[in-house]
Design a protein around this motif. Structure first.
Motif, PDB file in Angstrom:
ATOM      1  N   ASN A  13     -23.711  24.880   7.112  1.00  0.00           N
ATOM      2  CA  ASN A  13     -23.018  26.051   7.721  1.00  0.00           C
ATOM      3  C   ASN A  13     -21.696  26.290   6.778  1.00  0.00           C
ATOM      4  OD1 ASN A  13     -20.729  26.662  10.240  1.00  0.00           O
ATOM      5  ND2 ASN A  13     -22.624  27.853   9.838  1.00  0.00           N
ATOM      6  N   ALA A  14     -21.022  25.011   6.367  1.00  0.00           N
ATOM      7  CA  ALA A  14     -19.830  24.889   5.616  1.00  0.00           C
ATOM      8  C   ALA A  14     -20.165  25.949   4.352  1.00  0.00           C
ATOM      9  CB  ALA A  14     -19.315  23.586   5.249  1.00  0.00           C
ATOM     10  N   VAL A  15     -21.377  25.822   3.730  1.00  0.00           N
ATOM     11  CA  VAL A  15     -21.656  26.530   2.577  1.00  0.00           C
ATOM     12  C   VAL A  15     -21.679  27.907   2.981  1.00  0.00           C
ATOM     13  CG1 VAL A  15     -23.656  27.027   0.793  1.00  0.00           C
ATOM     14  CG2 VAL A  15     -23.033  24.569   1.736  1.00  0.00           C
ATOM     15  N   ASP A  16     -22.180  28.375   3.991  1.00  0.00           N
ATOM     16  CA  ASP A  16     -22.178  29.656   4.475  1.00  0.00           C
ATOM     17  C   ASP A  16     -20.995  30.306   4.719  1.00  0.00           C
ATOM     18  OD1 ASP A  16     -24.987  30.082   4.474  1.00  0.00           O
ATOM     19  OD2 ASP A  16     -25.286  29.568   6.304  1.00  0.00           O
ATOM     20  N   LEU A  17     -20.139  29.460   5.444  1.00  0.00           N
ATOM     21  CA  LEU A  17     -18.653  29.983   5.740  1.00  0.00           C
ATOM     22  C   LEU A  17     -17.877  29.938   4.467  1.00  0.00           C
ATOM     23  CD1 LEU A  17     -18.043  27.407   8.637  1.00  0.00           C
ATOM     24  CD2 LEU A  17     -18.065  29.967   8.641  1.00  0.00           C
ATOM     25  N   GLU A  18     -18.148  29.222   3.370  1.00  0.00           N
ATOM     26  CA  GLU A  18     -17.194  29.349   2.312  1.00  0.00           C
ATOM     27  C   GLU A  18     -17.663  30.746   1.476  1.00  0.00           C
ATOM     28  OE1 GLU A  18     -16.772  26.757  -1.686  1.00  0.00           O
ATOM     29  OE2 GLU A  18     -17.528  25.652  -0.050  1.00  0.00           O
ATOM     30  N   ARG A  19     -18.944  31.098   1.418  1.00  0.00           N
ATOM     31  CA  ARG A  19     -19.407  32.378   0.941  1.00  0.00           C
ATOM     32  C   ARG A  19     -18.918  33.396   1.711  1.00  0.00           C
ATOM     33  NH1 ARG A  19     -24.896  31.240   0.741  1.00  0.00           N
ATOM     34  NH2 ARG A  19     -24.921  32.176   2.833  1.00  0.00           N
ATOM     35  N   GLY A  31     -30.621  37.115   8.031  1.00  0.00           N
ATOM     36  CA  GLY A  31     -29.697  37.509   7.127  1.00  0.00           C
ATOM     37  C   GLY A  31     -29.010  36.650   6.151  1.00  0.00           C
ATOM     38  N   SER A  32     -28.434  37.091   4.734  1.00  0.00           N
ATOM     39  CA  SER A  32     -28.017  36.095   3.892  1.00  0.00           C
ATOM     40  C   SER A  32     -27.046  35.386   4.292  1.00  0.00           C
ATOM     41  CB  SER A  32     -27.890  37.041   2.607  1.00  0.00           C
ATOM     42  OG  SER A  32     -27.171  37.849   2.974  1.00  0.00           O
ATOM     43  N   ALA A  33     -25.922  35.823   5.182  1.00  0.00           N
ATOM     44  CA  ALA A  33     -24.736  35.518   5.271  1.00  0.00           C
ATOM     45  C   ALA A  33     -24.992  34.103   6.045  1.00  0.00           C
ATOM     46  CB  ALA A  33     -23.946  36.264   6.278  1.00  0.00           C
ATOM     47  N   ARG A  35     -16.229  33.390   3.198  1.00  0.00           N
ATOM     48  CA  ARG A  35     -14.807  33.688   3.067  1.00  0.00           C
ATOM     49  C   ARG A  35     -14.481  34.346   1.681  1.00  0.00           C
ATOM     50  NH1 ARG A  35     -14.534  28.286   4.771  1.00  0.00           N
ATOM     51  NH2 ARG A  35     -14.152  28.322   6.976  1.00  0.00           N
ATOM     52  N   ALA A  36     -15.408  33.780   0.549  1.00  0.00           N
ATOM     53  CA  ALA A  36     -15.225  34.418  -0.771  1.00  0.00           C
ATOM     54  C   ALA A  36     -15.534  35.819  -0.553  1.00  0.00           C
ATOM     55  CB  ALA A  36     -16.251  33.637  -1.534  1.00  0.00           C
ATOM     56  N   ASN A  37     -16.534  36.264   0.362  1.00  0.00           N
ATOM     57  CA  ASN A  37     -16.802  37.722   0.380  1.00  0.00           C
ATOM     58  C   ASN A  37     -16.034  38.455   1.421  1.00  0.00           C
ATOM     59  OD1 ASN A  37     -18.962  37.307  -1.416  1.00  0.00           O
ATOM     60  ND2 ASN A  37     -20.555  36.737   0.165  1.00  0.00           N
ATOM     61  N   LEU A  90     -16.511  37.709  12.247  1.00  0.00           N
ATOM     62  CA  LEU A  90     -17.740  37.421  12.005  1.00  0.00           C
ATOM     63  C   LEU A  90     -18.005  36.089  11.355  1.00  0.00           C
ATOM     64  CD1 LEU A  90     -19.435  40.464   9.773  1.00  0.00           C
ATOM     65  CD2 LEU A  90     -19.993  39.599  12.009  1.00  0.00           C
ATOM     66  N   LEU A  91     -16.725  35.708  10.816  1.00  0.00           N
ATOM     67  CA  LEU A  91     -16.891  34.203  10.491  1.00  0.00           C
ATOM     68  C   LEU A  91     -16.821  33.111  11.875  1.00  0.00           C
ATOM     69  CD1 LEU A  91     -13.998  34.169   7.699  1.00  0.00           C
ATOM     70  CD2 LEU A  91     -16.382  33.328   7.564  1.00  0.00           C
TER      71      LEU A  91
END
Lengths: 427, 427
Positions: free
Chosen positions: B58-64, B157-159, B66-68, B74-75
């Motif tokens: 999940n941390a990987v998704d959260l990082e992406r 969904g990709s997020a 935030r970058a987006n 939504l976060l």
């Protein structure tokens, strides 16, 4: 119905008809059963009173049909006589005798917090029908929609356009005579195929679309509509003779399922035979042949046919075909599971029957068949709204959403949840 | 989800996943309630046991995210903590406690000819879910589908792709631990939007599609799917204050409907006020303002606002907007019928409430509102599967076909007609 540009005047005319239907539907939704039944009787009387005028319009359709080399079968379905009109009128009177589904309480309880909750049946609103060359469907659909409190927008196909135009005018006069809006029943035949395409995409104005006709028409509607549509009537039905099937029962059910009426969706198209039932096949094949059935068989079944019984080798295509004719595909299987797998692969999900005297086999078949109806020791021909006690039917759904199997008046309703509180708020 | 060519490898991979789901669905359809509950408990335990691994993904998704520049809201929905995973696992355990809908007899009788006919609930088969950035929906959907005997094909969904990948792997291990096929729960996130498009058109392999998310996602799925889809969750809900509405009740229901939770589909978005209830408006407007609500009002309402209560002029757009925020559109009407007409024009058909002490007004409102739920003297917030006693819900249907309102386990089933004869043929 190919994807071509839709003339804007057609689009606006059909959408306007749908809007008027939506408005009329609000009057129908609150009409009493008495008013709706009065309308049905008035419609029946008006059809009979105007029979000569309808037959005259029908003659125009018939003449055009003959000029266009319409098949004798279609011409017969298209033809209206005074006698047929009387029968169609009687069908409306029958619908008047059926219970009104609107207002039926489906579920309800008093919640823990005291709110009194009911789920009650209400009309869909606007029902769209797309069908082919059968003017009796115009009346049937109008009557069933009306009794269930829905407005109907009808697209009956160009072949019956003259008949439908007069019929709808007659029905509208009858509606007005009892104080209901004439927009409750409308035809959009004048707008041709582009009009049908507008109807299929009138999402928000049309609540459900019921296609009736051949496979191509149904698949086009289901594929291309944004209005929720119900897939009806395609029936590649199977009869499976289990190892334990008694000969007399097998014989009766196979013959009835195949030959009682061949042009209908609940007629059997494939017979699957357990290897241990092969001793019954010479007699069954002989009886089918004598009844006039062409037998499309695999090698194992061919070997069981007596010399006097001709057979045709079955191809892959036969397993997938809804013949609607005096043809039957027959295949031998090594087990009930092989039969179930064959059905899973080729069935359209309409009706499958097992003939057996083995309780475990019957239970196994019922548990593993994924179709609208499963018959245990009964003919496939029983899948029918009238036979099931639902009264008249608007079609037989072969899909899983909303309705599955024969669709009666109840299936033309949806539900509303009504909650009665005394100031309840959520904590 | 624009109409671009779908890579053939994506198409074959997603269709293959759907085929495997179809096969798995046959095992689920005949699985006992005990086995399905064992699976739900095993899934819950596995999620908790693998919480660290899930949080890491999940941390990987959260990082992406935030970058987006994903929004904080939504976060927050995307984020999984060990505590949240425990709550998600508990939701699965709760589903295990609910009654199994499969096998329920809905109707049945012995026909005049002696055939014993039953209509029983059976699983749909394969349920497709398309949703957005909420990994808890992955577990929820998998659990509800499983309990109702369905296989689930999930497009989350990709997020949330990294989270969902690990979650689905964990759920599949749990399924296998109780002897159920892992293909009963699959993710197609790896195939992106083209994969979602294949799922939407896997007619014959996928039996129903349930979209959950924003308006755009739902409308795309409903418009472009050939698989039957259920429109869910859009809620432009109305509260109507009738002339006879008592002040305390009006105040409580308006405030609760609007402010109890603003981001949900059953929150009120427009308040309609009968002219004869105008004496209550200064106090209600003041209370709404003090609760932090921005008031979008017509001229008549603006005139009733005390000097300390600021208002914003309402535009046509306000009447059609599902704010999902601390905003409320308010309009004065001259009659209950004007309120009903306003609702007919702007409502999404979710929930409408009337506050009244007039029996005729309540009956008139219930009879003329065409929405999934109508509240009489209760907050719009009660339209909810849990509140209605349906247990967990997979969504709230705003369409009329198949299900309307909260969809529980029963709404994830269809029916089969089973007829038991003893050699019955149709005469």
């Amino acid at each position: 119905m190919t994807e071509t540009a839709i003339p804007t005047d057609v689009e606006s005319a059909v959408l306007e008809a749908c809007r008027r239907a939506k408005l009329a539907s609000r009057a129908l939704a609150t009409a009493t059963t008495t008013t709706k039944n009065d309308a049905l009787y008035a419609m029946a009387d008006a059809l009979v009173a105007n029979a000569a005028r309808i037959v005259e319009a029908n003659a125009v359709d018939l003449e055009r049909g003959r000029a266009n080399d319409m098949s004798p079968g279609l011409l017969d379905r298209l033809e209206l006589t005074e006698q047929r009109i009387a029968a169609i009128a009687d069908a409306l009177r029958y619908v008047a005798t059926l219970p009104d589904p609107v207002g039926e309480i489906r579920r309800g309880s008093t919640l823990a917090n005291g709110i009194r909750l009911v789920q009650k049946a209400v009309p869909m609103g606007v029902v769209g029908m797309i069908y082919e060359a059968r003017p009796n469907v115009t009346v049937d659909a109008a009557g069933l929609a009306l009794k269930s409190g829905n407005a109907a927008v009808l697209r009956g196909g160009s072949a019956a356009a003259s008949s439908n135009e007069v019929i709808v005018a007659v029905l509208q006069e009858a509606l007005e005579s009892v104080g209901l809006p004439k927009d409750a029943v409308q035809s959009i035949d004048a707008y041709g195929r582009p009009g049908a395409r507008v109807l299929m995409n009138a999402r928000g104005l049309v609540d459900v679309l019921v296609p009736r006709g051949g496979r191509d028409l149904i698949q086009t509607v289901v594929r291309d509509s944004t209005v929720p549509a119900i897939e009806t009537g395609e029936g590649n039905c199977h009869v499976y003779l289990d190892a334990s099937a008694p000969l007399d029962r097998a014989m009766a059910i196979v013959l009835n399922s195949k030959t009682h009426r061949v042009g209908v969706c609940n007629a059997a198209e494939t017979l699957l035979v357990h290897r241990d039932a092969e001793d019954k096949m010479p007699q069954i094949l002989t009886a089918l042949h004598e009844a006039g059935v062409t037998l499309h068989v695999d090698d194992a079944i061919a070997d069981l046919a007596p010399p006097a019984v001709p057979t045709v080798p079955a191809t892959e295509e036969d397993w997938a075909t809804e013949y609607l004719s005096m043809d039957l595909a027959i295949r031998m299987v090594d087990s009930i599971d092989e039969a179930i797998q064959h059905i899973a692969r080729y069935s359209t999900g309409h009706t499958e029957a097992i003939v057996t005297n083995d309780i475990d086999a019957a239970n196994h078949f019922v548990a593993h068949i994924d179709s609208a109806a499963v018959m245990v020791n009964a003919s496939t021909r029983f899948t029918d709204g009238g036979e099931f006690g639902l009264g008249a039917e608007i079609g037989i759904s072969t899909q899983k959403l909303h309705a599955r199997g024969p669709m009666g008046l109840g299936e033309l309703t949806t539900t509303t949840w009504v909650a009665y509180g005394d100031g309840h708020i959520r904590g």
